[in-house]
Design a protein around this motif. Sequence first.
Motif, PDB file in Angstrom:
ATOM      1  N   MET A 110       0.830  -1.197   0.000  1.00 20.17           N
ATOM      2  CA  MET A 110       0.000   0.000   0.000  1.00 20.17           C
ATOM      3  C   MET A 110       0.869   1.254   0.000  1.00 20.17           C
ATOM      4  N   MET A 111       1.890   1.276   0.861  1.00 16.51           N
ATOM      5  CA  MET A 111       2.747   2.451   0.969  1.00 16.51           C
ATOM      6  C   MET A 111       3.582   2.671  -0.279  1.00 16.51           C
ATOM      7  N   GLU A 112       3.924   1.560  -0.958  1.00 18.37           N
ATOM      8  CA  GLU A 112       4.725   1.655  -2.173  1.00 18.37           C
ATOM      9  C   GLU A 112       3.866   1.824  -3.420  1.00 18.37           C
ATOM     10  N   LEU A 113       2.549   1.918  -3.223  1.00 16.76           N
ATOM     11  CA  LEU A 113       1.609   2.047  -4.355  1.00 16.76           C
ATOM     12  C   LEU A 113       1.793   0.914  -5.352  1.00 16.76           C
ATOM     13  N   ALA A 114       2.049  -0.289  -4.816  1.00 18.04           N
ATOM     14  CA  ALA A 114       2.344  -1.431  -5.682  1.00 18.04           C
ATOM     15  C   ALA A 114       1.098  -2.022  -6.315  1.00 18.04           C
ATOM     16  N   GLU A 115      -0.084  -1.751  -5.743  1.00 20.47           N
ATOM     17  CA  GLU A 115      -1.322  -2.302  -6.266  1.00 20.47           C
ATOM     18  C   GLU A 115      -2.345  -1.179  -6.396  1.00 20.47           C
ATOM     19  N   ALA A 116      -3.353  -1.407  -7.252  1.00 20.03           N
ATOM     20  CA  ALA A 116      -4.325  -0.352  -7.537  1.00 20.03           C
ATOM     21  C   ALA A 116      -5.306  -0.123  -6.395  1.00 20.03           C
ATOM     22  N   ASP A 117      -5.785  -1.201  -5.769  1.00 29.88           N
ATOM     23  CA  ASP A 117      -6.825  -1.091  -4.754  1.00 29.88           C
ATOM     24  C   ASP A 117      -6.200  -0.887  -3.378  1.00 29.88           C
ATOM     25  N   GLN A 118      -5.932   0.359  -3.015  1.00 32.79           N
ATOM     26  CA  GLN A 118      -5.281   0.671  -1.760  1.00 32.79           C
ATOM     27  C   GLN A 118      -6.166   0.339  -0.551  1.00 32.79           C
ATOM     28  N   ALA A 119      -7.454   0.607  -0.679  1.00 29.69           N
ATOM     29  CA  ALA A 119      -8.361   0.351   0.437  1.00 29.69           C
ATOM     30  C   ALA A 119      -8.408  -1.128   0.780  1.00 29.69           C
ATOM     31  N   ALA A 120      -8.420  -1.970  -0.234  1.00 29.71           N
ATOM     32  CA  ALA A 120      -8.465  -3.416   0.001  1.00 29.71           C
ATOM     33  C   ALA A 120      -7.202  -3.899   0.690  1.00 29.71           C
ATOM     34  N   LEU A 121      -6.058  -3.328   0.317  1.00 24.47           N
ATOM     35  CA  LEU A 121      -4.797  -3.698   0.957  1.00 24.47           C
ATOM     36  C   LEU A 121      -4.813  -3.346   2.439  1.00 24.47           C
ATOM     37  N   MET A 122      -5.288  -2.143   2.753  1.00 23.65           N
ATOM     38  CA  MET A 122      -5.352  -1.723   4.144  1.00 23.65           C
ATOM     39  C   MET A 122      -6.297  -2.611   4.941  1.00 23.65           C
ATOM     40  N   GLU A 123      -7.445  -2.909   4.359  1.00 24.09           N
ATOM     41  CA  GLU A 123      -8.424  -3.751   5.038  1.00 24.09           C
ATOM     42  C   GLU A 123      -7.850  -5.127   5.334  1.00 24.09           C
ATOM     43  N   GLU A 124      -7.124  -5.688   4.356  1.00 28.23           N
ATOM     44  CA  GLU A 124      -6.535  -7.011   4.552  1.00 28.23           C
ATOM     45  C   GLU A 124      -5.404  -6.963   5.569  1.00 28.23           C
ATOM     46  N   ALA A 125      -4.596  -5.901   5.536  1.00 27.56           N
ATOM     47  CA  ALA A 125      -3.510  -5.762   6.501  1.00 27.56           C
ATOM     48  C   ALA A 125      -4.041  -5.755   7.929  1.00 27.56           C
ATOM     49  N   VAL A 126      -5.126  -5.030   8.154  1.00 31.42           N
ATOM     50  CA  VAL A 126      -5.722  -4.956   9.490  1.00 31.42           C
ATOM     51  C   VAL A 126      -6.296  -6.310   9.898  1.00 31.42           C
ATOM     52  N   GLU A 127      -6.996  -6.974   8.970  1.00 28.74           N
ATOM     53  CA  GLU A 127      -7.579  -8.282   9.290  1.00 28.74           C
ATOM     54  C   GLU A 127      -6.484  -9.288   9.642  1.00 28.74           C
ATOM     55  N   LEU A 128      -5.388  -9.261   8.905  1.00 29.20           N
ATOM     56  CA  LEU A 128      -4.296 -10.192   9.165  1.00 29.20           C
ATOM     57  C   LEU A 128      -3.655  -9.944  10.522  1.00 29.20           C
ATOM     58  N   TYR A 129      -3.495  -8.679  10.886  1.00 27.48           N
ATOM     59  CA  TYR A 129      -2.835  -8.432  12.180  1.00 27.48           C
ATOM     60  C   TYR A 129      -3.752  -8.795  13.338  1.00 27.48           C
ATOM     61  N   TYR A 130      -5.068  -8.639  13.160  1.00 22.42           N
ATOM     62  CA  TYR A 130      -5.990  -9.107  14.197  1.00 22.42           C
ATOM     63  C   TYR A 130      -5.868 -10.623  14.382  1.00 22.42           C
ATOM     64  N   ARG A 131      -5.833 -11.350  13.284  1.00 22.47           N
ATOM     65  CA  ARG A 131      -5.703 -12.811  13.356  1.00 22.47           C
ATOM     66  C   ARG A 131      -4.366 -13.213  13.968  1.00 22.47           C
ATOM     67  N   ALA A 132      -3.304 -12.477  13.623  1.00 20.96           N
ATOM     68  CA  ALA A 132      -1.975 -12.778  14.182  1.00 20.96           C
ATOM     69  C   ALA A 132      -1.994 -12.632  15.696  1.00 20.96           C
ATOM     70  N   MET A 133      -2.630 -11.576  16.188  1.00 22.12           N
ATOM     71  CA  MET A 133      -2.684 -11.351  17.634  1.00 22.12           C
ATOM     72  C   MET A 133      -3.566 -12.383  18.325  1.00 22.12           C
ATOM     73  N   GLU A 134      -4.606 -12.823  17.648  1.00 22.46           N
ATOM     74  CA  GLU A 134      -5.459 -13.865  18.230  1.00 22.46           C
ATOM     75  C   GLU A 134      -4.672 -15.153  18.449  1.00 22.46           C
ATOM     76  N   LEU A 135      -3.794 -15.475  17.492  1.00 24.83           N
ATOM     77  CA  LEU A 135      -3.041 -16.726  17.565  1.00 24.83           C
ATOM     78  C   LEU A 135      -1.824 -16.632  18.469  1.00 24.83           C
ATOM     79  N   ASP A 136      -1.092 -15.508  18.411  1.00 23.23           N
ATOM     80  CA  ASP A 136       0.199 -15.417  19.112  1.00 23.23           C
ATOM     81  C   ASP A 136       0.397 -14.043  19.730  1.00 23.23           C
ATOM     82  N   SER A 137      -0.498 -13.669  20.630  1.00 21.56           N
ATOM     83  CA  SER A 137      -0.413 -12.332  21.229  1.00 21.56           C
ATOM     84  C   SER A 137       0.765 -12.191  22.175  1.00 21.56           C
ATOM     85  N   ASP A 138       1.362 -13.320  22.600  1.00 23.29           N
ATOM     86  CA  ASP A 138       2.499 -13.239  23.525  1.00 23.29           C
ATOM     87  C   ASP A 138       3.844 -13.318  22.819  1.00 23.29           C
ATOM     88  N   ASN A 139       3.844 -13.291  21.503  1.00 21.87           N
ATOM     89  CA  ASN A 139       5.080 -13.329  20.718  1.00 21.87           C
ATOM     90  C   ASN A 139       5.593 -11.895  20.550  1.00 21.87           C
TER      91      ASN A 139
END
Length: 489
Positions: free
Chosen positions: A291-320
């Motif tokens: 998103m920051m490098e403007l590598a893809e056209a749909d910036q909003a979708a990239l941001m939405e996916e980035a947030v969803e992924l980090y939520y899932r990461a914290m659900e699985l390994d919040s103590d890492n």
Amino acid sequence: MERPRRWLEDKLWSSFGPEQASANLRQALSKLRTALGEDADLLQTDRASIGLDEARLRVDLLEEVVPGNERIELLEGLDARDPEFEDWLRQERAQLQAMIARAGPKEIRGILITCRVDETAPGRDRMTCDVLSNQIGENISEQVRAWRQADPDMIGSTDAPQSDVMIQSQLVHEGNGHMLFIKAIHQPTARILYSKLQRIDRLEAIMQSETEIARTVFEAADQIVGKLPHVLAKDRPETRSTALSRLGLYRMFSFDQDALREAYGLMDQAFRHDENGLYLAWSSLIRLTQMMELAEADQAALMEEAVELYYRAMELDSDNGLVQAIVSKVRSTAFGDTAGVMDLARTSLERNPTSAYALKSMSEAYMGSGELQKAFDTSARACSVARSSPFKHYWDTGHCFISIACNRNDEAIIAAEAATRAAPLSRPAHRSLLALYAATGELQKAQSVAEKMAKIEPGFSLDAMVNDPAYPVRTLRNKGLLEPVRGLL
């Protein structure tokens, strides 16, 4: 990557006479050279053999990465219409299928790490060595699924399983200080994965995780993790996920558009082999970088996916601690949540004060809260700790941005130059260096960097860099460093 000419002729033109087969091969090589264009010298030929320049090629199956799809076929769709070639191709495909079968899913048990110390050492020295060995083990277990195992000999356990990696630390008095010796061994094969002899003037340096010690710990863990795919059994999920994620990091930290896409695919494969939240956190950072490098056209979708992924990461390994450091970066960009970012970064650093990733997240948290001197000092320490990392340009580039924000352009140039030396294709570092050279009146150097940017970034132009508000140079624009670039237009 070399075969005799006669071997190739036999496989591709088995029904032709020797002279005609040789003529066909020469014609095919000529067409290949034309098709390769500037890369024609990849082909290395002499009168007896034909080869490829190994240093300039990447072969996925030689990088410990086994395809995850069991239905995949080697050279799918390729047909040379020669019976000898077809026989060869069937054999190669059978070997690939056997490799995939051997690497099929197995039980995920995690890598076992024993941290061993010299039992004959004085009590304080023994405890200090134990702390150091466990710090290395902690850094490893942040990057791969791993368990630190108490030394079976010290606790009298007779049925404990053999560990995969044994980490030993020893201290020997010498003059007014100590000599520290660290060694990591792959237990089943007795291969040495890492060793280092280092002078320590004060034992407190270890207990307080001072920079020289943090650098050694970070370096040891990084090198051990890098070698794990080469020593662990290939059918273990940990082996495959570590190899895939490690390769993904190399792709991600190149910041190239195609490489970022490949990095995301590699992290996705790593997660499918081992559902470790770290791989989701890295995937989140990859989406943010795209998103920051403007590598893809749909910036909003990239941001939405980035947030969803980090939520899932914290659900699985919040103590890492490493997951917390990565998520801190993503959360900062996604929400600008200064308090939340600071909390994540501080927790990550408290958990692992020897992590260059945690230090980088802490420096960016300080920057977000306006504590510029702390941000600069912490970033400088992170760069020092990560000095031996193959991804050191990641920290140097970040330090360049923080130096710019702190109005320390001389330090920013030093950091940007270091980043471009370590990663000649890194676009963010080159953009900053171009603007910094122009701002300090070094226009010839700035022009040279602009010419380099035109080669490594498709469609790059100075006009877009200066006048396009969407071009990814927000820090440079905010600090007025784009105005001097106009002199190059």
